[in-house]
Design an enzyme around this catalytic site. Structure first.
Site, PDB file in Angstrom:
ATOM      1  N   LEU A 139     -72.852 -77.027 -36.941  1.00  0.00           N
ATOM      2  CA  LEU A 139     -73.852 -75.944 -36.968  1.00  0.00           C
ATOM      3  C   LEU A 139     -74.500 -75.826 -35.584  1.00  0.00           C
ATOM      4  CD1 LEU A 139     -74.909 -73.966 -39.201  1.00  0.00           C
ATOM      5  CD2 LEU A 139     -76.883 -75.476 -39.381  1.00  0.00           C
ATOM      6  N   ARG A 159     -74.143 -73.395 -31.723  1.00  0.00           N
ATOM      7  CA  ARG A 159     -74.365 -71.982 -31.366  1.00  0.00           C
ATOM      8  C   ARG A 159     -73.508 -71.065 -32.232  1.00  0.00           C
ATOM      9  NH1 ARG A 159     -74.441 -74.466 -25.712  1.00  0.00           N
ATOM     10  NH2 ARG A 159     -72.329 -74.976 -26.348  1.00  0.00           N
ATOM     11  N   ILE A 160     -72.184 -71.329 -32.271  1.00  0.00           N
ATOM     12  CA  ILE A 160     -71.281 -70.447 -33.017  1.00  0.00           C
ATOM     13  C   ILE A 160     -71.491 -70.627 -34.524  1.00  0.00           C
ATOM     14  CG2 ILE A 160     -68.842 -69.946 -33.507  1.00  0.00           C
ATOM     15  CD1 ILE A 160     -68.282 -70.694 -30.528  1.00  0.00           C
ATOM     16  N   SER A 165     -72.549 -81.780 -39.825  1.00  0.00           N
ATOM     17  CA  SER A 165     -72.442 -82.139 -38.404  1.00  0.00           C
ATOM     18  C   SER A 165     -72.891 -83.596 -38.332  1.00  0.00           C
ATOM     19  CB  SER A 165     -73.298 -81.218 -37.529  1.00  0.00           C
ATOM     20  OG  SER A 165     -74.634 -81.281 -37.937  1.00  0.00           O
ATOM     21  N   ARG A 166     -72.828 -84.203 -37.140  1.00  0.00           N
ATOM     22  CA  ARG A 166     -73.148 -85.633 -37.075  1.00  0.00           C
ATOM     23  C   ARG A 166     -74.596 -85.894 -37.442  1.00  0.00           C
ATOM     24  NH1 ARG A 166     -71.109 -86.361 -31.105  1.00  0.00           N
ATOM     25  NH2 ARG A 166     -72.359 -84.452 -31.096  1.00  0.00           N
ATOM     26  N   ARG A 179     -60.595 -75.442 -32.586  1.00  0.00           N
ATOM     27  CA  ARG A 179     -59.383 -75.744 -31.822  1.00  0.00           C
ATOM     28  C   ARG A 179     -58.282 -76.117 -32.809  1.00  0.00           C
ATOM     29  NH1 ARG A 179     -61.258 -73.417 -28.156  1.00  0.00           N
ATOM     30  NH2 ARG A 179     -61.951 -74.199 -26.136  1.00  0.00           N
ATOM     31  N   ASP A 191     -57.409 -68.795 -35.879  1.00  0.00           N
ATOM     32  CA  ASP A 191     -57.382 -68.207 -34.533  1.00  0.00           C
ATOM     33  C   ASP A 191     -56.714 -69.164 -33.548  1.00  0.00           C
ATOM     34  OD1 ASP A 191     -58.023 -66.353 -32.478  1.00  0.00           O
ATOM     35  OD2 ASP A 191     -59.756 -67.563 -31.897  1.00  0.00           O
ATOM     36  N   GLU A 228     -50.392 -74.316 -29.786  1.00  0.00           N
ATOM     37  CA  GLU A 228     -50.319 -72.912 -29.396  1.00  0.00           C
ATOM     38  C   GLU A 228     -49.778 -72.761 -27.967  1.00  0.00           C
ATOM     39  OE1 GLU A 228     -54.477 -72.206 -30.296  1.00  0.00           O
ATOM     40  OE2 GLU A 228     -54.931 -71.983 -28.183  1.00  0.00           O
ATOM     41  N   HIS A 255     -55.529 -66.817 -30.686  1.00  0.00           N
ATOM     42  CA  HIS A 255     -56.672 -67.409 -29.958  1.00  0.00           C
ATOM     43  C   HIS A 255     -57.456 -66.328 -29.187  1.00  0.00           C
ATOM     44  CE1 HIS A 255     -58.268 -71.307 -27.899  1.00  0.00           C
ATOM     45  NE2 HIS A 255     -59.209 -70.409 -28.044  1.00  0.00           N
TER      46      HIS A 255
HETATM   47  P1  NAP Z   1     -72.143 -76.203 -29.777  1.00  0.00           P
HETATM   48  O1  NAP Z   1     -73.285 -75.253 -29.694  1.00  0.00           O
HETATM   49  O2  NAP Z   1     -72.137 -77.393 -28.885  1.00  0.00           O
HETATM   50  O3  NAP Z   1     -72.022 -76.654 -31.303  1.00  0.00           O
HETATM   51  C1  NAP Z   1     -71.179 -77.644 -31.711  1.00  0.00           C
HETATM   52  C2  NAP Z   1     -71.654 -78.205 -33.046  1.00  0.00           C
HETATM   53  O4  NAP Z   1     -70.688 -79.160 -33.477  1.00  0.00           O
HETATM   54  C3  NAP Z   1     -72.997 -78.902 -33.003  1.00  0.00           C
HETATM   55  O5  NAP Z   1     -73.757 -78.430 -34.078  1.00  0.00           O
HETATM   56  C4  NAP Z   1     -72.671 -80.369 -33.175  1.00  0.00           C
HETATM   57  O6  NAP Z   1     -73.693 -80.983 -33.956  1.00  0.00           O
HETATM   58  C5  NAP Z   1     -71.348 -80.324 -33.947  1.00  0.00           C
HETATM   59  N1  NAP Z   1     -70.527 -81.503 -33.705  1.00  0.00           N
HETATM   60  C6  NAP Z   1     -70.277 -82.141 -32.535  1.00  0.00           C
HETATM   61  N2  NAP Z   1     -69.493 -83.215 -32.744  1.00  0.00           N
HETATM   62  C7  NAP Z   1     -69.243 -83.237 -34.078  1.00  0.00           C
HETATM   63  C8  NAP Z   1     -68.533 -84.125 -34.912  1.00  0.00           C
HETATM   64  N3  NAP Z   1     -67.937 -85.224 -34.407  1.00  0.00           N
HETATM   65  N4  NAP Z   1     -68.472 -83.860 -36.224  1.00  0.00           N
HETATM   66  C9  NAP Z   1     -69.109 -82.771 -36.742  1.00  0.00           C
HETATM   67  N5  NAP Z   1     -69.822 -81.915 -35.993  1.00  0.00           N
HETATM   68  C10 NAP Z   1     -69.886 -82.139 -34.680  1.00  0.00           C
HETATM   69  O7  NAP Z   1     -70.763 -75.450 -29.473  1.00  0.00           O
HETATM   70  P2  NAP Z   1     -70.397 -73.911 -29.698  1.00  0.00           P
HETATM   71  O8  NAP Z   1     -70.770 -73.120 -28.504  1.00  0.00           O
HETATM   72  O9  NAP Z   1     -70.905 -73.500 -31.039  1.00  0.00           O
HETATM   73  O10 NAP Z   1     -68.779 -74.024 -29.697  1.00  0.00           O
HETATM   74  C11 NAP Z   1     -68.119 -74.816 -30.669  1.00  0.00           C
HETATM   75  C12 NAP Z   1     -66.628 -74.883 -30.405  1.00  0.00           C
HETATM   76  O11 NAP Z   1     -66.005 -73.653 -30.738  1.00  0.00           O
HETATM   77  C13 NAP Z   1     -66.211 -75.100 -28.939  1.00  0.00           C
HETATM   78  O12 NAP Z   1     -66.271 -76.459 -28.561  1.00  0.00           O
HETATM   79  C14 NAP Z   1     -64.804 -74.556 -28.899  1.00  0.00           C
HETATM   80  O13 NAP Z   1     -63.864 -75.560 -29.112  1.00  0.00           O
HETATM   81  C15 NAP Z   1     -64.764 -73.564 -30.055  1.00  0.00           C
HETATM   82  N6  NAP Z   1     -64.581 -72.193 -29.557  1.00  0.00           N
HETATM   83  C16 NAP Z   1     -63.465 -71.502 -29.904  1.00  0.00           C
HETATM   84  C17 NAP Z   1     -63.283 -70.209 -29.439  1.00  0.00           C
HETATM   85  C18 NAP Z   1     -62.073 -69.400 -29.823  1.00  0.00           C
HETATM   86  O14 NAP Z   1     -61.672 -68.534 -29.055  1.00  0.00           O
HETATM   87  N7  NAP Z   1     -61.493 -69.607 -30.986  1.00  0.00           N
HETATM   88  C19 NAP Z   1     -64.217 -69.626 -28.596  1.00  0.00           C
HETATM   89  C20 NAP Z   1     -65.351 -70.356 -28.270  1.00  0.00           C
HETATM   90  C21 NAP Z   1     -65.522 -71.639 -28.753  1.00  0.00           C
HETATM   91  P3  NAP Z   1     -73.998 -82.567 -33.902  1.00  0.00           P
HETATM   92  O15 NAP Z   1     -74.152 -82.893 -32.435  1.00  0.00           O
HETATM   93  O16 NAP Z   1     -75.218 -82.743 -34.705  1.00  0.00           O
HETATM   94  O17 NAP Z   1     -72.814 -83.218 -34.515  1.00  0.00           O
END
Ligand code: NAP
Length: 310
Positions: free
Chosen positions: A149, A151-152, A171-172, A229, A253, A258, A276
């Site tokens: 939970l 940004r995305i 989440s953790r 991913r 996606d 990929e 993607h």
């Molecule tokens: P973010 O704001 O850093 O959010 C990541 C979330 O994941 C945090 O809430 C974090 O909470 C949780 N997390 C981290 N480690 C974890 C674990 N071991 N188990 C469970 N939850 C965990 O990142 P974001 O900007 O939302 O982006 C998230 C991901 O989306 C990126 O890293 C990227 O891989 C992917 N993405 C994909 C696309 C696409 O084109 N498909 C585009 C953009 C991003 P806690 O720290 O409390 O665990």
């Protein structure tokens, strides 16, 4: 700054490539099967993306490397430990792509449950004259479970709330100020939602976070959405669950290897497969490019980085 060497290790949008070329001495990795030592010694920055970054071998080969700037928010292709150890800065492109990826997540859910892609193919094939399209599954009100939970994840939750979907997450750490229900592990989350969304970063801990147990907990009426991913999902397990009817469907996606996608998925009706494109709009890719350029400029002018990770 024209004398500063920048190594581009991935295909990026033309705007970013042209701007890098204007500002720096740009090397494209695909033009150099073997980078001559004099070039390697001039490179102070690497620019990569979600599919190519900087591993330990590349970092080792670039003795003057100061910064790795990724044209993505995910940095799983960058050896962060080695960067930290060597004092190499790392930047990514958070926030500017959040809305785009969240929009696409909802798009995947709707496309999957309402079979929008099949409906389109049905009309194009002229099949409408033969009878009505078969009934599909309602999206509004389904419980959406989110892994990560951040940004995305938050942006997906906000959008899904607009469809009256109850939201829960794993989440953790439990977010004390969140109104959404927290489950302390993925299996419990999967058992208690209809649609499971992967929105966490790819790390050693989250590799194959979607495994057989999680898929079985989600069940034949459950749907998986992966906009994180590909390596978050044990793809062989996913394919077999979809084939056996142990999982209701999947909107993907991203894929484990990929751009190679398991061919078994092509014949299945209960999947939506995207190349993607989570952040793939003109507006967002430009904003991401400006962040990459802004971070490099800040670094080489000795100013604070815009979006520092390391
Ligand atoms: P973010 O704001 O850093 O959010 C990541 C979330 O994941 C945090 O809430 C974090 O909470 C949780 N997390 C981290 N480690 C974890 C674990 N071991 N188990 C469970 N939850 C965990 O990142 P974001 O900007 O939302 O982006 C998230 C991901 O989306 C990126 O890293 C990227 O891989 C992917 N993405 C994909 C696309 C696409 O084109 N498909 C585009 C953009 C991003 P806690 O720290 O409390 O665990």
């Amino acid at each position: 700054m024209e004398s500063i060497g920048v190594l581009l290790v991935a295909q990026v949008i033309p705007y970013l490539e042209q701007e890098l070329e204007k500002r720096y001495k740009l090397f494209r990795v695909w033009e150099y099967p073997q980078l001559p030592i004099e070039h390697a010694n001039s490179i102070r920055a690497v620019v990569g993306n979600a599919s190519a970054g900087a591993n330990a071998a590349l970092i080792e080969a670039l003795p003057k490397l100061e910064i790795v700037s990724s044209f993505s928010v995910g940095v799983d292709m960058i050896d962060l430990d080695t960067c930290k150890e060597k004092g190499i800065r790392v930047t990514n492109t958070p926030d500017v792509l959040t809305e785009e990826v969240a929009d696409l997540s909802i798009g995947l859910m709707l496309a999957l449950l309402r079979r929008i892609c099949q409906c389109d193919r049905y009309v194009r094939a002229g099949n409408w004259k033969k009878g009505d399209f078969k009934l599909t599954t309602k999206f509004s009100g389904k419980t959406v479970g989110i892994i990560g939970l951040g940004r995305i994840g938050e942006a997906v939750a906000k959008r899904a709330e607009g469809f009256n979907c109850p939201i829960c997450y794993y989440s953790r750490t439990e977010k004390r100020d969140s109104k959404y229900k927290y489950y302390p592990n993925v299996v419990e989350l999967a058992s208690n939602c209809d649609i499971l969304v992967v929105a966490c970063p790819l790390t050693k801990e989250t590799h194959h976070i979607i495994n057989r147990e999680v898929i079985n907990a989600l069940g034949p009426k459950g749907y998986l959405i992966n906009i994180g991913r590909g390596k978050h999902v044990d793809e062989a397990e996913l394919v077999s669950a979809l084939q056996d009817g142990r999982l209701g469907g999947a909107g993907l996606d991203v894929f484990e290897n990929e751009p190679v996608v398991p061919e078994e998925l092509f014949g299945l009706e209960n999947v939506v497969l995207l190349p993607h494109v989570g952040s793939g709009t003109i507006e967002t890719r430009h904003a991401m490019a400006d962040l990459v350029l802004g971070n490099l400029e800040a670094h080489f002018l000795g100013k604070p980085l815009l979006t520092p990770l390391v």
